[in-house]
Design a protein around this motif. Structure first.
Motif, PDB file in Angstrom:
ATOM      1  N   ASP A  41       0.871  -1.471   0.176  1.00 41.38           N
ATOM      2  CA  ASP A  41       0.513  -0.090  -0.043  1.00 41.38           C
ATOM      3  C   ASP A  41       0.908   1.488   0.105  1.00 41.38           C
ATOM      4  OD1 ASP A  41      -2.526  -1.737   0.740  1.00 41.38           O
ATOM      5  OD2 ASP A  41      -1.782  -1.952   2.134  1.00 41.38           O
ATOM      6  N   LEU A  42       0.846   2.389  -0.746  1.00 40.87           N
ATOM      7  CA  LEU A  42       0.979   3.413  -0.614  1.00 40.87           C
ATOM      8  C   LEU A  42       0.125   4.572   0.780  1.00 40.87           C
ATOM      9  CD1 LEU A  42       3.116   5.778  -2.199  1.00 40.87           C
ATOM     10  CD2 LEU A  42       1.130   6.693  -2.929  1.00 40.87           C
ATOM     11  N   VAL A  43       1.258   4.187   1.801  1.00 39.47           N
ATOM     12  CA  VAL A  43       0.802   5.459   3.417  1.00 39.47           C
ATOM     13  C   VAL A  43       1.088   6.683   3.598  1.00 39.47           C
ATOM     14  CG1 VAL A  43       0.581   4.738   5.701  1.00 39.47           C
ATOM     15  CG2 VAL A  43      -0.251   3.006   4.218  1.00 39.47           C
ATOM     16  N   ASN A  44       0.126   7.737   2.973  1.00 41.48           N
ATOM     17  CA  ASN A  44       0.460   9.273   3.333  1.00 41.48           C
ATOM     18  C   ASN A  44       1.111   8.980   4.984  1.00 41.48           C
ATOM     19  OD1 ASN A  44       1.005  11.935   2.923  1.00 41.48           O
ATOM     20  ND2 ASN A  44      -1.477  12.367   2.547  1.00 41.48           N
ATOM     21  N   VAL A  45       2.454   9.317   5.587  1.00 44.26           N
ATOM     22  CA  VAL A  45       2.932   9.334   6.795  1.00 44.26           C
ATOM     23  C   VAL A  45       2.869  10.719   7.083  1.00 44.26           C
ATOM     24  CG1 VAL A  45       4.110   7.245   7.008  1.00 44.26           C
ATOM     25  CG2 VAL A  45       5.178   8.744   5.874  1.00 44.26           C
ATOM     26  N   ALA A  46       3.868  11.946   6.365  1.00 50.09           N
ATOM     27  CA  ALA A  46       3.327  12.901   6.975  1.00 50.09           C
ATOM     28  C   ALA A  46       2.354  13.864   5.419  1.00 50.09           C
ATOM     29  CB  ALA A  46       4.907  13.903   6.453  1.00 50.09           C
ATOM     30  N   PRO A  47       0.982  14.133   6.052  1.00 47.65           N
ATOM     31  CA  PRO A  47       0.326  15.046   4.081  1.00 47.65           C
ATOM     32  C   PRO A  47       0.421  16.406   4.913  1.00 47.65           C
ATOM     33  CG  PRO A  47      -1.421  14.401   6.927  1.00 47.65           C
ATOM     34  CD  PRO A  47       0.858  13.957   6.048  1.00 47.65           C
ATOM     35  N   THR A  48       1.241  16.870   5.910  1.00 51.44           N
ATOM     36  CA  THR A  48       1.091  18.256   5.769  1.00 51.44           C
ATOM     37  C   THR A  48       2.605  18.847   4.836  1.00 51.44           C
ATOM     38  OG1 THR A  48       2.178  18.124   8.393  1.00 51.44           O
ATOM     39  CG2 THR A  48       0.360  18.641   7.941  1.00 51.44           C
ATOM     40  N   ALA A  49       3.018  18.400   4.815  1.00 48.83           N
ATOM     41  CA  ALA A  49       4.608  17.882   3.851  1.00 48.83           C
ATOM     42  C   ALA A  49       4.766  18.571   2.583  1.00 48.83           C
ATOM     43  CB  ALA A  49       5.776  17.011   4.008  1.00 48.83           C
ATOM     44  N   LYS A  50       5.192  19.940   2.032  1.00 44.54           N
ATOM     45  CA  LYS A  50       5.283  19.928   0.883  1.00 44.54           C
ATOM     46  C   LYS A  50       6.200  19.589  -0.727  1.00 44.54           C
ATOM     47  CE  LYS A  50       1.937  22.981   1.377  1.00 44.54           C
ATOM     48  NZ  LYS A  50       0.489  22.856   1.263  1.00 44.54           N
ATOM     49  N   PRO A  51       6.346  18.519  -0.589  1.00 46.46           N
ATOM     50  CA  PRO A  51       4.853  17.837  -1.024  1.00 46.46           C
ATOM     51  C   PRO A  51       5.165  15.893  -0.082  1.00 46.46           C
ATOM     52  CG  PRO A  51       6.684  16.703  -2.301  1.00 46.46           C
ATOM     53  CD  PRO A  51       7.691  18.789  -1.397  1.00 46.46           C
ATOM     54  N   PRO A  52       3.564  16.207   0.018  1.00 52.15           N
ATOM     55  CA  PRO A  52       3.555  15.081   0.861  1.00 52.15           C
ATOM     56  C   PRO A  52       4.414  13.884   0.889  1.00 52.15           C
ATOM     57  CG  PRO A  52       1.546  15.712  -0.045  1.00 52.15           C
ATOM     58  CD  PRO A  52       2.787  16.491  -0.360  1.00 52.15           C
ATOM     59  N   VAL A  53       4.687  12.843   1.952  1.00 50.33           N
ATOM     60  CA  VAL A  53       5.291  11.771   2.653  1.00 50.33           C
ATOM     61  C   VAL A  53       4.854  10.631   2.193  1.00 50.33           C
ATOM     62  CG1 VAL A  53       7.111  10.647   3.182  1.00 50.33           C
ATOM     63  CG2 VAL A  53       7.760  13.613   2.917  1.00 50.33           C
ATOM     64  N   CYS A  54       4.982   9.783   1.303  1.00 46.52           N
ATOM     65  CA  CYS A  54       4.538   8.880   1.398  1.00 46.52           C
ATOM     66  C   CYS A  54       5.331   7.782   1.222  1.00 46.52           C
ATOM     67  CB  CYS A  54       3.648   8.428  -0.242  1.00 46.52           C
ATOM     68  SG  CYS A  54       2.231   9.285  -0.615  1.00 46.52           S
ATOM     69  N   ARG A  55       4.484   6.211   1.571  1.00 42.16           N
ATOM     70  CA  ARG A  55       5.505   5.047   2.387  1.00 42.16           C
ATOM     71  C   ARG A  55       5.561   3.875   1.620  1.00 42.16           C
ATOM     72  NH1 ARG A  55       8.684   3.667   7.079  1.00 42.16           N
ATOM     73  NH2 ARG A  55       9.884   2.304   6.390  1.00 42.16           N
ATOM     74  N   ILE A  56       5.901   3.234   1.593  1.00 38.48           N
ATOM     75  CA  ILE A  56       5.105   2.330   0.711  1.00 38.48           C
ATOM     76  C   ILE A  56       5.798   0.946   1.592  1.00 38.48           C
ATOM     77  CG2 ILE A  56       5.721   0.171  -1.109  1.00 38.48           C
ATOM     78  CD1 ILE A  56       6.634   2.307  -2.834  1.00 38.48           C
ATOM     79  N   MET A  57       4.508  -0.382   2.297  1.00 40.40           N
ATOM     80  CA  MET A  57       4.226  -0.502   3.283  1.00 40.40           C
ATOM     81  C   MET A  57       3.442  -1.474   2.872  1.00 40.40           C
ATOM     82  SD  MET A  57       3.252   1.483   6.482  1.00 40.40           S
ATOM     83  CE  MET A  57       4.034   2.844   6.842  1.00 40.40           C
ATOM     84  N   ASP A  58       2.863  -2.600   4.307  1.00 45.65           N
ATOM     85  CA  ASP A  58       2.003  -3.363   4.093  1.00 45.65           C
ATOM     86  C   ASP A  58       0.772  -2.932   5.351  1.00 45.65           C
ATOM     87  OD1 ASP A  58      -0.060  -5.489   4.586  1.00 45.65           O
ATOM     88  OD2 ASP A  58       1.833  -6.960   5.227  1.00 45.65           O
ATOM     89  N   TYR A  59      -0.159  -1.744   4.841  1.00 43.04           N
ATOM     90  CA  TYR A  59      -0.780  -1.239   6.094  1.00 43.04           C
ATOM     91  C   TYR A  59      -1.492  -2.088   6.833  1.00 43.04           C
ATOM     92  CZ  TYR A  59      -3.683   2.858   7.765  1.00 43.04           C
ATOM     93  OH  TYR A  59      -4.655   2.712   8.923  1.00 43.04           O
ATOM     94  N   GLY A  60      -1.877  -3.188   6.619  1.00 46.37           N
ATOM     95  CA  GLY A  60      -2.677  -4.355   7.300  1.00 46.37           C
ATOM     96  C   GLY A  60      -1.797  -4.738   8.960  1.00 46.37           C
TER      97      GLY A  60
END
Length: 167
Positions: free
Chosen positions: A39-58
């Motif tokens: 999954d693509l998970v947004n870990v820092a939504p307020t950053a410019k640009p937002p920081v997303c991480r690839i991980m198994d969300y479950g």
């Protein structure tokens, strides 16, 4: 936010093993995550640009819930236990109630000691204060007086808290 919930044109992408993949368009980042089966998970939504991480969300949610449960299990909730005395308490009764105060303090709970004055006993409030101060003196090595004896209505109340044990 995960996967399609993310509303950004570009994202700073972090790989599943923690390495920086740089700034990528959202569609490309989503495709990389799908190719890896993660999954693509947004870990820092307020950053410019937002920081997303690839991980198994479950798996990530399961592990965080497990950590929170473990933390809740290990924490000690301090309770306030009450022990009532009378102004004219006999020695044996005093010793019995004192044992209860010691037990509560050793368990790590705060103890609220109260002396209830009945009838004309209120005229001799100093007797009740002596009873409370005697208890405080007896358990001085186990406790700290959090609130000194104070008359509230027809009761005199004193609160003891346990001394912190360094282990």
């Amino acid at each position: 936010m995960i996967n399609e919930e993310i509303r950004a044109k570009e994202v700073r992408l972090i790989g599943s093993n923690g390495d920086q993949l740089g700034i990528k368009p959202f569609r490309e980042a989503m495709q990389i995550a799908q190719d890896a089966g993660l999954d693509l998970v947004n870990v820092a939504p307020t950053a410019k640009p937002p920081v997303c991480r690839i991980m198994d969300y479950g798996k990530f949610r399961y592990e965080t819930q497990k950590k929170e449960k473990e933390a809740r299990k290990n924490q000690k909730v301090v309770e306030l236990k009450e022990v009532r005395f009378s102004a004219t308490i006999d020695e044996h009764d005093f010793q019995t109630k004192l044992r209860n105060v010691v037990k509560f303090l050793k368990e790590g709970d705060k103890v609220k000691m109260s002396v209830r004055f009945r009838g004309r006993e209120i005229a001799h409030a100093s007797i009740g204060q002596k009873v409370l101060e005697r208890v405080a003196a007896e358990v001085a090595e186990l406790s700290i007086v959090e609130r000194h004896a104070k008359l509230e209505g027809r009761s005199m109340i004193m609160i003891l808290s346990p001394k912190v044990q360094v282990q």
